[in-house]
Design a protein around this motif. Structure first.
Motif, PDB file in Angstrom:
ATOM      1  N   LEU A  63     -20.968  85.727  67.207  1.00 34.89           N
ATOM      2  CA  LEU A  63     -22.034  86.208  66.331  1.00 34.89           C
ATOM      3  C   LEU A  63     -22.789  85.049  65.699  1.00 34.89           C
ATOM      4  O   LEU A  63     -24.028  84.989  65.761  1.00 34.89           O
ATOM      5  CB  LEU A  63     -21.444  87.107  65.244  1.00 34.89           C
ATOM      6  N   VAL A  64     -22.056  84.109  65.106  1.00 33.06           N
ATOM      7  CA  VAL A  64     -22.700  82.974  64.443  1.00 33.06           C
ATOM      8  C   VAL A  64     -23.444  82.115  65.470  1.00 33.06           C
ATOM      9  O   VAL A  64     -24.576  81.673  65.224  1.00 33.06           O
ATOM     10  CB  VAL A  64     -21.660  82.134  63.676  1.00 33.06           C
ATOM     11  N   GLY A  65     -22.835  81.906  66.633  1.00 29.46           N
ATOM     12  CA  GLY A  65     -23.505  81.140  67.675  1.00 29.46           C
ATOM     13  C   GLY A  65     -24.757  81.837  68.175  1.00 29.46           C
ATOM     14  O   GLY A  65     -25.784  81.187  68.438  1.00 29.46           O
ATOM     15  N   GLY A  66     -24.697  83.153  68.313  1.00 26.78           N
ATOM     16  CA  GLY A  66     -25.860  83.908  68.757  1.00 26.78           C
ATOM     17  C   GLY A  66     -26.996  83.852  67.759  1.00 26.78           C
ATOM     18  O   GLY A  66     -28.167  83.691  68.126  1.00 26.78           O
ATOM     19  N   VAL A  67     -26.661  83.983  66.480  1.00 30.41           N
ATOM     20  CA  VAL A  67     -27.687  83.892  65.439  1.00 30.41           C
ATOM     21  C   VAL A  67     -28.323  82.511  65.453  1.00 30.41           C
ATOM     22  O   VAL A  67     -29.550  82.373  65.380  1.00 30.41           O
ATOM     23  CB  VAL A  67     -27.082  84.200  64.047  1.00 30.41           C
ATOM     24  N   ALA A  68     -27.495  81.476  65.573  1.00 34.12           N
ATOM     25  CA  ALA A  68     -28.017  80.109  65.613  1.00 34.12           C
ATOM     26  C   ALA A  68     -28.969  79.922  66.793  1.00 34.12           C
ATOM     27  O   ALA A  68     -30.026  79.285  66.667  1.00 34.12           O
ATOM     28  CB  ALA A  68     -26.866  79.114  65.702  1.00 34.12           C
ATOM     29  N   SER A  69     -28.617  80.484  67.942  1.00 29.98           N
ATOM     30  CA  SER A  69     -29.472  80.357  69.123  1.00 29.98           C
ATOM     31  C   SER A  69     -30.803  81.077  68.921  1.00 29.98           C
ATOM     32  O   SER A  69     -31.868  80.541  69.260  1.00 29.98           O
ATOM     33  CB  SER A  69     -28.746  80.938  70.348  1.00 29.98           C
ATOM     34  N   LEU A  70     -30.768  82.285  68.381  1.00 33.47           N
ATOM     35  CA  LEU A  70     -32.000  83.035  68.138  1.00 33.47           C
ATOM     36  C   LEU A  70     -32.913  82.302  67.155  1.00 33.47           C
ATOM     37  O   LEU A  70     -34.128  82.186  67.373  1.00 33.47           O
ATOM     38  CB  LEU A  70     -31.656  84.421  67.580  1.00 33.47           C
ATOM     39  N   VAL A  71     -32.317  81.807  66.083  1.00 33.47           N
ATOM     40  CA  VAL A  71     -33.091  81.130  65.049  1.00 33.47           C
ATOM     41  C   VAL A  71     -33.663  79.824  65.593  1.00 33.47           C
ATOM     42  O   VAL A  71     -34.835  79.501  65.372  1.00 33.47           O
ATOM     43  CB  VAL A  71     -32.212  80.874  63.810  1.00 33.47           C
ATOM     44  N   THR A  72     -32.852  79.078  66.331  1.00 27.32           N
ATOM     45  CA  THR A  72     -33.310  77.813  66.898  1.00 27.32           C
ATOM     46  C   THR A  72     -34.485  78.030  67.840  1.00 27.32           C
ATOM     47  O   THR A  72     -35.451  77.257  67.843  1.00 27.32           O
ATOM     48  CB  THR A  72     -32.161  77.108  67.639  1.00 27.32           C
ATOM     49  N   GLY A  73     -34.414  79.090  68.638  1.00 22.87           N
ATOM     50  CA  GLY A  73     -35.513  79.391  69.548  1.00 22.87           C
ATOM     51  C   GLY A  73     -36.816  79.650  68.817  1.00 22.87           C
ATOM     52  O   GLY A  73     -37.882  79.166  69.229  1.00 22.87           O
ATOM     53  N   LYS A  74     -36.740  80.398  67.725  1.00 22.79           N
ATOM     54  CA  LYS A  74     -37.942  80.682  66.933  1.00 22.79           C
ATOM     55  C   LYS A  74     -38.536  79.397  66.363  1.00 22.79           C
ATOM     56  O   LYS A  74     -39.752  79.189  66.399  1.00 22.79           O
ATOM     57  CB  LYS A  74     -37.585  81.629  65.788  1.00 22.79           C
ATOM     58  N   VAL A  75     -37.680  78.546  65.828  1.00 20.36           N
ATOM     59  CA  VAL A  75     -38.153  77.293  65.234  1.00 20.36           C
ATOM     60  C   VAL A  75     -38.766  76.397  66.303  1.00 20.36           C
ATOM     61  O   VAL A  75     -39.822  75.792  66.104  1.00 20.36           O
ATOM     62  CB  VAL A  75     -37.005  76.570  64.502  1.00 20.36           C
ATOM     63  N   ALA A  76     -38.126  76.323  67.470  1.00 19.78           N
ATOM     64  CA  ALA A  76     -38.633  75.488  68.557  1.00 19.78           C
ATOM     65  C   ALA A  76     -40.009  75.950  69.029  1.00 19.78           C
ATOM     66  O   ALA A  76     -40.834  75.136  69.449  1.00 19.78           O
ATOM     67  CB  ALA A  76     -37.649  75.495  69.725  1.00 19.78           C
ATOM     68  N   MET A  77     -40.270  77.257  68.948  1.00 18.36           N
ATOM     69  CA  MET A  77     -41.546  77.810  69.382  1.00 18.36           C
ATOM     70  C   MET A  77     -42.595  77.796  68.276  1.00 18.36           C
ATOM     71  O   MET A  77     -43.702  78.309  68.449  1.00 18.36           O
ATOM     72  CB  MET A  77     -41.337  79.246  69.873  1.00 18.36           C
ATOM     73  N   GLY A  78     -42.261  77.216  67.121  1.00 20.98           N
ATOM     74  CA  GLY A  78     -43.200  77.166  66.015  1.00 20.98           C
ATOM     75  C   GLY A  78     -43.367  78.488  65.303  1.00 20.98           C
ATOM     76  O   GLY A  78     -44.400  78.736  64.666  1.00 20.98           O
TER      77      GLY A  78
END
Length: 209
Positions: free
Chosen positions: A172-187
């Motif tokens: 769960l924590v890893g999945g949330v981190a991945s989703l959030v990181t993707g959003k930040v990477a895409m601006g």
């Protein structure tokens, strides 16, 4: 929250102690590093970039930090600790069912990241550019988040009944981190709070199986 930058100490005589001056300098250096890395990336950021934003001398920088990486790691740890504090405060704000408290914590986490683009990029993206020591620090901080969430979800008997609750929490924590990181990477940092609803729906589905 994002700001225009650290406020320099007043010129001339002041009544601050040496310890207060040092703490102010350190805080401004950490904030300057976060801003510079958020704008330019870790690899392209120089000590001069940090000095420009922190309004301190090069001599002062090296009184606090051995090099750029040491300052960056301290800035990362400060940002991560602040965000963990926001999550803890949200959980401590009141009682309620586990899912209700999880929603408060998740919303607080996503709002905090969305409010400070520089910190979000430092916290989620640029940490990978700073070498093995940075990766180890990120892992330790993420374990702290997992412990917070695991302690919360373990209160729910449905979560405890899962085949491997600890592994489920890590996913769960890893999945949330991945989703959030993707959003930040895409601006798309401003849109982070919109992730709250689908994440909560996923957790609910996991517990109701």
């Amino acid at each position: 929250m994002e700001s225009d930058g650290p406020t320099p100490l007043p010129r001339g005589r002041h009544h601050l102690t040496r310890e207060q001056v040092s703490a102010s300098q350190r805080e401004r250096l950490l904030r300057g590093m976060t801003q510079a890395v958020g704008e330019k990336g870790y690899a392209e950021t120089t000590v001069a970039d940090v000095l420009k934003r922190a309004h301190v001398s090069r001599e002062t920088f090296y009184q606090h930090f051995a090099d750029k990486q040491a300052c960056f790691l301290a800035a990362y740890e400060a940002a991560a600790t602040r965000i963990m504090g926001v999550v803890d405060d949200a959980l401590a704000a009141g009682g309620g069912p586990v899912m209700q408290r999880l929603e408060r914590a998740l919303r607080a986490y996503l709002r905090e990241l969305a409010a400070d683009t520089g910190a979000a990029r430092t916290f989620l993206l640029e940490i990978y550019a700073a070498g093995p020591a940075a990766a180890a620090l990120r892992y330790r901080m993420q374990r702290g988040f997992m412990e917070i969430i695991d302690a919360l979800l373990t209160e729910d008997e449905r979560f405890r009944a899962l085949p491997d609750p600890q592994f489920a929490c890590r996913m769960l924590v890893g999945g949330v981190a991945s989703l959030v990181t993707g959003k930040v990477a895409m601006g798309e940092t401003a849109g982070l709070p919109k992730l709250c609803a689908p994440i909560l729906a996923h957790v609910s589905a996991l517990l109701e199986r």
